[in-house]
Design an enzyme around this catalytic site. Structure first.
Site, PDB file in Angstrom:
ATOM      1  N   GLU A 238       0.681   4.093   1.309  1.00  0.00           N
ATOM      2  CA  GLU A 238       0.902   4.728   2.617  1.00  0.00           C
ATOM      3  C   GLU A 238       2.020   4.007   3.374  1.00  0.00           C
ATOM      4  OE1 GLU A 238      -2.598   5.408   5.226  1.00  0.00           O
ATOM      5  OE2 GLU A 238      -1.265   4.765   6.846  1.00  0.00           O
TER       6      GLU A 238
ATOM      7  N   SER B  34     -12.628   7.331   0.214  1.00  0.00           N
ATOM      8  CA  SER B  34     -12.196   8.008  -1.019  1.00  0.00           C
ATOM      9  C   SER B  34     -13.313   8.028  -2.073  1.00  0.00           C
ATOM     10  CB  SER B  34     -10.947   7.318  -1.569  1.00  0.00           C
ATOM     11  OG  SER B  34     -11.121   5.918  -1.585  1.00  0.00           O
TER      12      SER B  34
ATOM     13  N   HIS C 294       0.856  -1.197   0.000  1.00  0.00           N
ATOM     14  CA  HIS C 294       0.000   0.000   0.000  1.00  0.00           C
ATOM     15  C   HIS C 294       0.890   1.245   0.000  1.00  0.00           C
ATOM     16  CE1 HIS C 294      -2.882   3.047   1.229  1.00  0.00           C
ATOM     17  NE2 HIS C 294      -3.841   2.202   0.892  1.00  0.00           N
TER      18      HIS C 294
END
Ligand code: SF4
Length: 278
Positions: free
Chosen positions: A125, A262, A123
């Site tokens: 992040e 999102s 991911h």
């Protein structure tokens, strides 16, 4: 058909902030790049690209002196260094909660702690967080990996989590690590927006006959909402209303709608209107 919407659904604080910052910049700039898709929502990204935003995978694809948007997921320190070396103007929309994790990781790494990140190593992040600790973090994503982790108890460990992991998973992994490691500092960096959306979706799934989860196929927090709801009730995960099967939905009386952090409001509203028309 009765449509119930989760008490918390759709854009979180960090994504809303990032979208507004990006919108303001794209409106006034010609050559503006996003390093990776702006958010994990294809339809929202397409809207920005129509207005001129250019999505690239690597900073090398951006010409010197241009503008680059850093996404709400954040990036590693070396990306800032690279951007500065190319004299890029950085529009930094990193969510402040993610920036806080970067600071924790950097600070503890400097003090010779081993950094453990609970999350998905692929991911963006987590890739960004890892980059603030020289890409030397130990990344574990589930209970099994926590149980099998080999530990050196002469070392100090510091734990952070990807903001979107399930809070129950965080607590269970914490318990396992606590029992194995003598010198360990935990930082619960699961974002409250994630927990609120997960709790609201769980509550909703107990009150309806079927749940429709709206959000990007690559949005980790959307997929987690789908997983939570599917433990209680039949669940459909869709990106837009076009994926809904009207005939299938006619079997149900009460439908719940929830959406990842999102997912833009306009997509959620289209889904609700479609369901209400059944
Ligand atoms: S989920 Fe939380 S950490 Fe992630 S962008 Fe939203 S507010 Fe920020």
């Amino acid at each position: 058909m009765i449509v119930k919407v989760a008490k918390k659904a759709g854009f979180c604080f960090g994504v809303k902030r990032a979208m507004q910052m990006a919108f303001d910049e794209v409106k006034k700039s010609d050559d503006i790049y996003s390093l990776g898709p702006l958010i994990h929502n294809k339809q929202a990204v397409e809207r920005f690209e129509k207005d001129g935003l250019l999505t690239v995978d690597s900073i090398d694809e951006i010409k010197d002196n241009k503008k680059v948007i850093i996404r709400s997921h954040g990036v590693s320190k070396n990306i800032y260094d690279l951007a500065n070396s190319k004299n890029l103007k950085i529009i930094d929309t990193t969510c402040p909660f993610v920036t806080k994790i970067h600071e924790i990781v950097r600070k503890f790494k400097e003090q010779n702690y081993e950094i453990i990140v609970l999350g998905d190593k692929n991911h963006p992040e987590v890739v960004g967080i890892n980059g603030w600790a020289d890409n030397e973090c130990i990344i574990i994503k589930n209970l099994e990996e926590a149980k099998n982790l080999s530990i050196d108890n002469s070392k100090k460990y510091c734990v952070v989590s990807q903001t979107t992991i399930n809070i129950d998973t965080y607590e269970k992994i914490k318990e396992i690590l606590q029992s194995k490691i003598s010198n360990i500092v935990f930082n619960n960096t699961v974002c409250s927006a994630t927990k609120e959306r997960q709790d609201a979706s769980k509550e909703l799934s107990n009150e309806v006959d079927v749940v429709v989860v709206v959000g990007g196929k690559h949005s980790s927090n959307t997929q987690k909402l789908a997983q939570i709801c599917s433990e209680n009730v039949k669940t459909f995960c869709i990106e837009t209303k076009d994926e809904l099967d009207k005939e299938e939905l006619k079997k149900y009386k009460v439908v719940g709608v929830t959406a990842g952090a999102s997912t833009p409001d306009w997509i959620i509203e289209e889904v609700i209107s479609f369901l209400e028309s059944i």
